[in-house]
Every structure is written in structure tokens, then in C-alpha cells.
Design a protein around this motif. Structure first.
Motif, PDB file in Angstrom:
ATOM      1  N   PRO A 124       0.819  -1.228   0.000  1.00  0.00           N
ATOM      2  CA  PRO A 124       0.000   0.000   0.000  1.00  0.00           C
ATOM      3  C   PRO A 124       0.846   1.267   0.000  1.00  0.00           C
ATOM      4  O   PRO A 124       0.502   2.246  -0.694  1.00  0.00           O
ATOM      5  CB  PRO A 124      -0.798  -0.107   1.311  1.00  0.00           C
ATOM      6  CG  PRO A 124      -0.784  -1.535   1.666  1.00  0.00           C
ATOM      7  CD  PRO A 124       0.476  -2.107   1.133  1.00  0.00           C
ATOM      8  N   LEU A 125       1.971   1.241   0.728  1.00  0.00           N
ATOM      9  CA  LEU A 125       2.851   2.412   0.789  1.00  0.00           C
ATOM     10  C   LEU A 125       3.466   2.693  -0.586  1.00  0.00           C
ATOM     11  O   LEU A 125       3.442   3.838  -1.070  1.00  0.00           O
ATOM     12  CB  LEU A 125       3.950   2.159   1.826  1.00  0.00           C
ATOM     13  CG  LEU A 125       4.670   3.371   2.382  1.00  0.00           C
ATOM     14  CD1 LEU A 125       3.701   4.271   3.120  1.00  0.00           C
ATOM     15  CD2 LEU A 125       5.784   2.930   3.322  1.00  0.00           C
ATOM     16  N   ALA A 126       3.996   1.634  -1.219  1.00  0.00           N
ATOM     17  CA  ALA A 126       4.634   1.806  -2.535  1.00  0.00           C
ATOM     18  C   ALA A 126       3.630   2.336  -3.553  1.00  0.00           C
ATOM     19  O   ALA A 126       3.927   3.270  -4.303  1.00  0.00           O
ATOM     20  CB  ALA A 126       5.222   0.470  -3.001  1.00  0.00           C
ATOM     21  N   ILE A 127       2.425   1.744  -3.556  1.00  0.00           N
ATOM     22  CA  ILE A 127       1.420   2.172  -4.538  1.00  0.00           C
ATOM     23  C   ILE A 127       0.911   3.567  -4.196  1.00  0.00           C
ATOM     24  O   ILE A 127       0.722   4.406  -5.082  1.00  0.00           O
ATOM     25  CB  ILE A 127       0.271   1.138  -4.619  1.00  0.00           C
ATOM     26  CG1 ILE A 127       0.816  -0.157  -5.225  1.00  0.00           C
ATOM     27  CG2 ILE A 127      -0.888   1.669  -5.462  1.00  0.00           C
ATOM     28  CD1 ILE A 127      -0.157  -1.288  -5.267  1.00  0.00           C
ATOM     29  N   GLY A 128       0.736   3.839  -2.885  1.00  0.00           N
ATOM     30  CA  GLY A 128       0.276   5.164  -2.464  1.00  0.00           C
ATOM     31  C   GLY A 128       1.234   6.263  -2.914  1.00  0.00           C
ATOM     32  O   GLY A 128       0.810   7.285  -3.471  1.00  0.00           O
ATOM     33  N   ILE A 129       2.548   6.048  -2.690  1.00  0.00           N
ATOM     34  CA  ILE A 129       3.540   7.054  -3.098  1.00  0.00           C
ATOM     35  C   ILE A 129       3.538   7.203  -4.616  1.00  0.00           C
ATOM     36  O   ILE A 129       3.599   8.321  -5.142  1.00  0.00           O
ATOM     37  CB  ILE A 129       4.941   6.677  -2.574  1.00  0.00           C
ATOM     38  CG1 ILE A 129       4.967   6.761  -1.047  1.00  0.00           C
ATOM     39  CG2 ILE A 129       6.005   7.591  -3.169  1.00  0.00           C
ATOM     40  CD1 ILE A 129       6.231   6.239  -0.409  1.00  0.00           C
ATOM     41  N   ALA A 130       3.425   6.064  -5.334  1.00  0.00           N
ATOM     42  CA  ALA A 130       3.406   6.131  -6.809  1.00  0.00           C
ATOM     43  C   ALA A 130       2.187   6.921  -7.287  1.00  0.00           C
ATOM     44  O   ALA A 130       2.284   7.707  -8.232  1.00  0.00           O
ATOM     45  CB  ALA A 130       3.393   4.720  -7.398  1.00  0.00           C
ATOM     46  N   VAL A 131       1.046   6.736  -6.606  1.00  0.00           N
ATOM     47  CA  VAL A 131      -0.165   7.469  -7.002  1.00  0.00           C
ATOM     48  C   VAL A 131       0.021   8.968  -6.759  1.00  0.00           C
ATOM     49  O   VAL A 131      -0.348   9.787  -7.606  1.00  0.00           O
ATOM     50  CB  VAL A 131      -1.404   6.930  -6.244  1.00  0.00           C
ATOM     51  CG1 VAL A 131      -2.584   7.878  -6.383  1.00  0.00           C
ATOM     52  CG2 VAL A 131      -1.780   5.544  -6.757  1.00  0.00           C
ATOM     53  N   ILE A 132       0.637   9.322  -5.617  1.00  0.00           N
ATOM     54  CA  ILE A 132       0.883  10.747  -5.343  1.00  0.00           C
ATOM     55  C   ILE A 132       1.801  11.334  -6.419  1.00  0.00           C
ATOM     56  O   ILE A 132       1.554  12.423  -6.952  1.00  0.00           O
ATOM     57  CB  ILE A 132       1.514  10.931  -3.940  1.00  0.00           C
ATOM     58  CG1 ILE A 132       0.527  10.497  -2.853  1.00  0.00           C
ATOM     59  CG2 ILE A 132       1.922  12.383  -3.720  1.00  0.00           C
ATOM     60  CD1 ILE A 132       1.132  10.415  -1.469  1.00  0.00           C
ATOM     61  N   LYS A 133       2.867  10.586  -6.761  1.00  0.00           N
ATOM     62  CA  LYS A 133       3.799  11.072  -7.782  1.00  0.00           C
ATOM     63  C   LYS A 133       3.101  11.248  -9.123  1.00  0.00           C
ATOM     64  O   LYS A 133       3.251  12.275  -9.803  1.00  0.00           O
ATOM     65  CB  LYS A 133       4.976  10.085  -7.932  1.00  0.00           C
ATOM     66  CG  LYS A 133       5.955  10.141  -6.765  1.00  0.00           C
ATOM     67  CD  LYS A 133       6.918   8.966  -6.791  1.00  0.00           C
ATOM     68  CE  LYS A 133       7.962   9.099  -7.878  1.00  0.00           C
ATOM     69  NZ  LYS A 133       8.845   7.901  -7.903  1.00  0.00           N
ATOM     70  N   ALA A 134       2.308  10.241  -9.515  1.00  0.00           N
ATOM     71  CA  ALA A 134       1.607  10.318 -10.794  1.00  0.00           C
ATOM     72  C   ALA A 134       0.632  11.494 -10.795  1.00  0.00           C
ATOM     73  O   ALA A 134       0.497  12.200 -11.803  1.00  0.00           O
ATOM     74  CB  ALA A 134       0.866   9.006 -11.060  1.00  0.00           C
TER      75      ALA A 134
END
Lengths: 226, 123
Positions: B45-55
Motif C-alpha cells: 500500500p505504501l509503494a502504490i500510495g507514493i506512486a499514485v501521489i507522484k503520478a
């Protein structure tokens, strides 16, 4: 053209200054710009759907074999993946600057930032080349061709099928982007763009940002599995 | 006149977004490597959450969707919704196939017909 200006007498003045880039089936440059941009966003949606097939395949195989993904991911060098992430982010920044300078009509900085983006994309591909050749050197191939002695567990080939297909198709997009941006840079050098008309710069920048976004997801999902 | 509605994103904002993206990349690389102990389940969840914020940062500011016509955002969001449908229903099928109803290898109607017929035939 004459027919159009007769049909809309109020806009006759606009047709006197009919710019060469305005195609006759558009009412105005603004409409032409908006149409091009909407078309690009729809294309980007289809690009996301293309990659989503691979992301769903990734999700399924990872749910089935989490331990395989964990072990196989260790064979990837997260430092190289991280470096490539920074390189692509920088290229996204430079292409955003290119659009900024196109809007301001600063041709010198527009051209410089477009070429910088192409160079950074090239750096990405060089790093990718070293990663791939290191994998091939250790006989890490996709699927049934996987033959690395250091890690022999069932289904490990599946991880590398997903790795090579996802990064491969992403890499293909990077190569296409380099070609497009180089072409746009050469057109910018010839003075094709102005604050009134910079649609190709804007459109290709949008494409380039999408390539960056795909990598933003690929990096943690492939390289950073704890 | 032609570019009157085009928003020119200021250079300092572009730089700030870039620096935020770099910082988030470093955070995701560090948390991705770290042993989170009892919170190890938070890695994905952390990895995907950060990727979503970046995107999201890239889409809103680098791609300028924040200042763009809503129709473009609509095209993009519909695409994302379709990805959501694709992923959600594939995972639902994968994880819960057979859990809801008697969707197993046996014919669905078989046992039910016997139950219905049993009371009528017994007296």
C-alpha cells in the motif's frame, strides 16, 4: 476559405490574419488546439489501458506467488532502477520547461530543453541496456528460458516474463518518445513554433509525461519488493 | 488572442513539483528496502500510495490538467475507471471464485431439485 468567411461575416477579420498552421476545418486556432489535446488525452487513456493489461497480469501472478516475486525482485538492482526513475523525472521536468518556453516564445530555451529531454531519455535507455545485458549474461531470460543457477525456484520465470514484457514495452515507448521529441526539437530549431502555435510541443510533452508515469509505477512494483 | 486561455505554469512551481517527485522517489526507495517490522504488510500500500501521489503531481502540474479544460480530465478519468473495473473484478474472481453461491464443478440445479421433490414425494 472564402465560403467560410461569407458564412460567418462577423469573423471576416480573423480570416484576414489566417495563420498558416490553422487547418480550414477548424473555426479557430483555439478550437484546433483543444481538439488536438482532447485527442491526445483519449490516446493516453488507451495507452493506460494497454499497460493495465500487464499490470493486472502482474497483480494476479503476485497474488498467486508472492514469495517468488520477493525472491526474484532481489535479482534486480534497485539502485539502477532508482537512478532511471530520477532520470525520467528530470526528463519530465525538462519537457515541461520546453512547453513553458514555447508558450513564452523563447525559442533558444525551448530547443535546449527538448534536446535535454532526448538526452535524458537516451541515458535511461543506456542504463536499461546495461541492466538487460547483465540479466542475459546470467541467463536470466523470460519464462521457460530462465536458466540462472543462483535462484532456482518454481515460477521464477513468470516474474521475469512480466519484468521483460513490461519494461520492454515501456522501453519501446521511450524509444518512440525520443524519436518524436528529436523531430519536434528539429522543427523548433527551424522556428515552426510560436506562442500562438505550439500544439506539437504540448502534445508530445503529454506523451512523454505518460511514459514517465508508467515508470513511476513500474519502479516500486518490480524493483522494491520486500 | 489564440492563447488567451492557455495557462502558463510558472517555472518555480515546475521546479517545486520536480523536487517533490525526487523526494518521494527517495522515500519510496528507502521504505521499500526497510524492514517495517509489524507493519511489513504496509509495503505494497505504501509503494502504490507514493506512486499514485507522484503520478498525480505529474498529471496535475507537468501535464497541466489542473488548469486544463474539464473534458480532458474526463477522458483521462474514464480511462482510469476502466482500469479500476478491470483490476477489481479480475481480483474478485481470482480470490473469491466459488465462495459466493455454489459455483463449483457440480451442476447448480442438481441438489435443489432433490430438495424440492423430497417433501412432495414423502407423504
Amino acid at each position: 476559405m472564402a465560403g467560410a468567411s461569407e458564412a460567418v461575416p462577423g469573423q471576416a477579420e480573423a480570416h484576414v490574419h489566417h495563420p498558416p498552421y490553422l487547418q480550414h476545418h477548424f473555426v479557430s486556432a483555439e478550437q484546433q488546439f483543444d481538439a488536438a489535446k482532447l485527442g491526445m488525452w483519449i490516446f493516453l487513456a488507451t495507452e493506460i489501458l494497454l499497460f493495465s493489461g500487464m499490470f493486472v497480469a502482474y497483480a494476479i501472478y503476485r497474488v498467486w506467488h508472492p514469495e517468488v516475486f520477493q525472491a526474484a525482485s532481489k535479482l534486480l538492482d534497485w539502485r539502477l532502477g532508482g537512478l532511471n526513475t530520477l532520470v525520467l523525472l528530470a526528463s519530465s521536468y525538462t519537457v515541461a520547461l520546453a512547453v513553458h518556453y514555447a508558450q513564452l516564445g523563447d525559442q533558444k530555451r525551448l530547443v535546449r530543453n527538448l534536446w535535454l529531454t532526448v538526452v535524458l531519455a537516451g541515458v535511461f535507455m543506456v542504463v536499461k541496456y546495461f541492466e538487460y545485458s547483465e540479466k542475459f549474461h546470467h541467463h536470466i531470460f523470460p519464462g521457460g528460458n530462465y536458466a540462472y543457477e543462483g535462484l532456482q525456484i518454481p515460477y521464477v520465470g513468470q516474474f521475469f516474463s512480466i519484468y521483460f514484457v513490461m519494461t520492454g514495452i515501456h522501453g519501446l515507448h521511450v524509444l518512440v518518445g525520443m524519436g518524436i521529441l528529436a523531430w519536434i526539437a528539429m522543427r523548433a530549431q527551424r522556428g515552426h513554433f510560436s506562442p500562438e502555435y505550439y500544439t506539437p510541443v504540448e502534445i508530445s510533452a503529454l506523451y512523454w509525461h505518460l511514459v514517465d508515469i508508467i515508470w513511476i509505477f513500474l519502479f516500486p512494483l518490480l524493483y522494491l519488493i520486500h | 488572442m489564440a492563447h488567451a486561455t492557455h495557462h502558463i505554469i510558472p517555472r518555480p512551481l515546475l521546479l517545486k513539483v520536480f523536487l517533490a517527485l525526487v523526494a518521494l522517489t527517495i522515500i519510496t526507495a528507502l521504505t521499500g528496502q526497510a524492514d517495517l517490522g509489524a507493519f511489513n504488510f504496509m509495503h505494497v500500500p505504501l509503494a502504490i500510495g507514493i506512486a499514485v501521489i507522484k503520478a498525480t503531481l505529474v498529471v496535475l502540474f507537468f501535464m497541466g490538467l489542473k488548469y486544463d479544460r474539464p473534458i480532458n480530465a474526463l477522458a483521462f478519468i474514464i480511462g482510469l475507471l476502466m482500469v479500476g473495473v478491470f483490476l477489481t473484478f479480475t481480483l474478485l474472481d481470482m480470490l473469491y471464485r466459488g465462495d459466493i453461491g455454489n459455483l463449483d464443478a457440480q451442476p447448480i440445479r442438481g441438489p435443489q431439485i432433490e430438495q424440492v421433490e423430497a417433501p412432495s414425494g414423502s407423504p
